[in-house]
Design an enzyme around this catalytic site. Structure first.
Site, short mmCIF file in Angstrom:
data_model
loop_
_atom_site.label_atom_id
_atom_site.label_comp_id
_atom_site.label_asym_id
_atom_site.label_seq_id
_atom_site.Cartn_x
_atom_site.Cartn_y
_atom_site.Cartn_z
N LYS A 1 0.83 -1.21 0.00
CA LYS A 1 0.00 0.00 0.00
C LYS A 1 0.87 1.26 0.00
CE LYS A 1 -3.73 2.33 2.49
NZ LYS A 1 -4.76 2.23 3.56
N HIS B 1 -10.20 -30.71 -32.74
CA HIS B 1 -11.07 -29.55 -32.56
C HIS B 1 -12.16 -29.80 -31.52
CE1 HIS B 1 -8.88 -27.91 -35.84
NE2 HIS B 1 -9.43 -28.69 -36.75
#
Length: 520
Positions: free
Chosen positions: A135, A280
């Site tokens: 922070k 596929h």
């Protein structure tokens, strides 16, 4: 006095950065085992107790949760009130922090770990310090990953401090790291709760997911798309992200998806010797046999054209005999629980074929399926065939034979892994034809049956499986014209009776499962 705080569980390359900090005259605060390790390697430290004025409490659960730690991390250096508060309370600034967390994720990988042991590996002080430092990244350098030591060392030696851009990047990594850490804890506890209360964790108001980057992919589904693969640290052992690559390039985006599809089909046949070919996302061949070689022969014969450039997967080790055959083909990926030594040497002669060894002795199906959509994600259970064949309902006047029932069961297992609308025709041990992803069901039937007829199979025992109900008689009529004698489908169409009547007219046996298997 410039200070650094070091408290780590992963001590990889720690001495190198600690030595640089010490050489720069930075005072090092440390805790417990980390302090002992640093002292043993000639690094002078002061203990956290000297800073806080308190001993470690509650068997080490409370060490760094103190204003003299978090005040030193969070104070804004250009805020006069903050600096006066530090002076008033005799708090020294901490400008560098090197912290990594208790190995919670690693702990829960052990299947024998109990809840108490897992809980004890939840870090509290570490994430708190990391977040406080991150922070205040404008002033504090926070390092949670040993991979970043080299960059920080370089900047310290060159500039005497780290660059703001580096501190900002390190802060971002911290928040990603602590978020992932918390997500793993939440996921683990959610699973524990589900097991205790038989309550599905999907009901939680907040869903937490976490993944650790394995590597960037060359590209995504297409060459203009960027892509990365992340691994769920709590994924089952059979997951494609846990496969051991023995040969070939890294998997592509499409390889990962096809390989995952192949594994899911194998899981349907865990008690049989099975071979699967995928292209596929759809199976182009599935077969079972008495040996792995026989299974693959049947799988290959199911569609010798589509298998070209595809993925094949086996639930038995690959033998030298099978490897000689696979070596003659163009395949992208070969997956198996193991490879005979001679088989591996044969297959490695092709440097580009990916050989994956994947643990398959615990093919559980506990993972949720997660699918992204614009602005969100969809989560669902795995599509399990939970109904027993004995519960299937005879819809027609003519019953199925024992061989037909066996074939229908095989076809039904395959159909659930074919894109909808799906029609699969098989005998009792191999696929004959697969109609996938069609916008109407009779179209899927035509593709599957035409493929079967063109392949030259003996179609005497050919059966047909439909992933969802058959809505019109046209599918029944087409099936009758092409030797189909038995059908399995969920049933439930408003036209069920018309479909049944037509099947009776053609003397076709038909079973209803009362469960559909859409796959979009």
């Amino acid at each position: 006095m410039t200070r650094a705080l070091i408290s780590v569980s992963d001590k990889t390359n720690l001495i190198a950065i600690a030595q640089v900090l010490q050489e720069m005259g930075i005072e090092i605060i440390s805790t417990g085992g980390t302090q002992a390790y640093l002292s043993k390697n000639g690094i002078t430290t002061i203990s956290i107790e000297e800073v806080t004025g308190f001993p470690e409490l509650l068997d080490g659960r409370v060490k760094t949760l103190h204003p003299k730690v978090h005040g030193g991390l969070l104070a804004l250096r250009d805020n006069r009130n903050h600096m006066q508060a530090l002076e008033e309370h005799q708090i020294e600034k901490i400008d560098y922090i090197i912290v990594n967390l208790y190995p919670f994720k690693e702990t829960i990988q052990d299947p024998n770990v109990n809840l108490f042991e897992a809980i004890e590996k939840i870090d509290i002080g570490g994430p708190s310090m990391l977040r406080s430092a991150a922070k205040n990244y404008e002033s504090v350098t926070v390092i949670s990953d040993p991979e970043d030591y080299e960059q920080v060392i370089s900047e310290l030696k060159e500039h005497g401090a780290t660059c703001l851009s580096t501190r900002k990047l390190l802060a971002q990594k911290v928040f990603a790291h602590t978020a992932s850490y918390d997500a793993a804890i939440a996921s683990y506890l959610s699973k524990q709760l589900s097991e205790e209360q038989t309550k599905d964790s999907i009901d939680s108001d907040t869903l937490t997911l976490t993944g650790e980057r394995l590597h960037e992919l060359r590209y995504g589904e297409n060459s203009h798309q960027t892509a990365t693969v992340y691994a769920n640290p709590q994924a089952p052992s059979y997951s494609i992200t846990k496969a051991e690559k023995l040969n070939g390039k890294n998997l592509s985006f499409n390889n990962y998806r096809d390989a995952d599809a192949a594994i899911k089909i194998l899981r349907e046949f865990s008690d049989q010797i099975c071979a699967v070919a995928v292209k596929h996302l759809n199976p182009c061949g599935v077969a079972i046999g008495n040996t792995i070689e026989e299974s693959f022969t049947r799988c290959y014969e199911s569609d010798p054209v589509s298998i070209f450039g595809g993925i094949v997967a086996f639930n038995q080790p690959i033998t030298e005999k099978l490897a000689n055959r696979l070596h003659q083909m163009f395949l992208d990926v070969i997956i198996a629980p193991d490879f005979e030594e001679e088989a591996l040497e044969i297959l490695k002669q092709k440097p580009n074929v990916r050989l994956l060894r994947l643990k398959m002795d615990d093919l559980t199906m506990e993972e949720k399926e997660v699918i992204s959509v614009s602005g969100g994600i969809l989560v669902q259970d795995q599509d399990l065939i939970e109904e027993e064949p004995s519960e299937w309902v005879l819809m027609t006047e003519k019953d199925v034979t024992s061989i037909q029932r066996e074939a229908l069961q095989f076809a039904w297992k395959v159909a659930k892994h074919v894109k909808s609308n799906a029609i699969v025709v098989t005998n009792e041990y191999q696929t004959f034809g697969i109609g996938a992803g069609q916008t109407n069901r009779v179209g899927a039937a035509k593709i599957a049956i035409e493929q079967a007829e063109q392949s030259g199979f003996d179609l005497t025992n050919m059966v047909l499986a439909s992933d969802a109900f058959i809505p019109m008689i046209d599918t029944i009529e087409y099936a009758h014209q092409h030797q189909v004698k038995a059908i399995i489908q969920p049933g439930g169409s408003i036209n069920d009776q018309e479909v049944i009547d037509k099947a009776n007219e053609y003397n076709i046996s038909m079973l209803a499962t009362n469960v559909r298997h859409f796959r979009h």
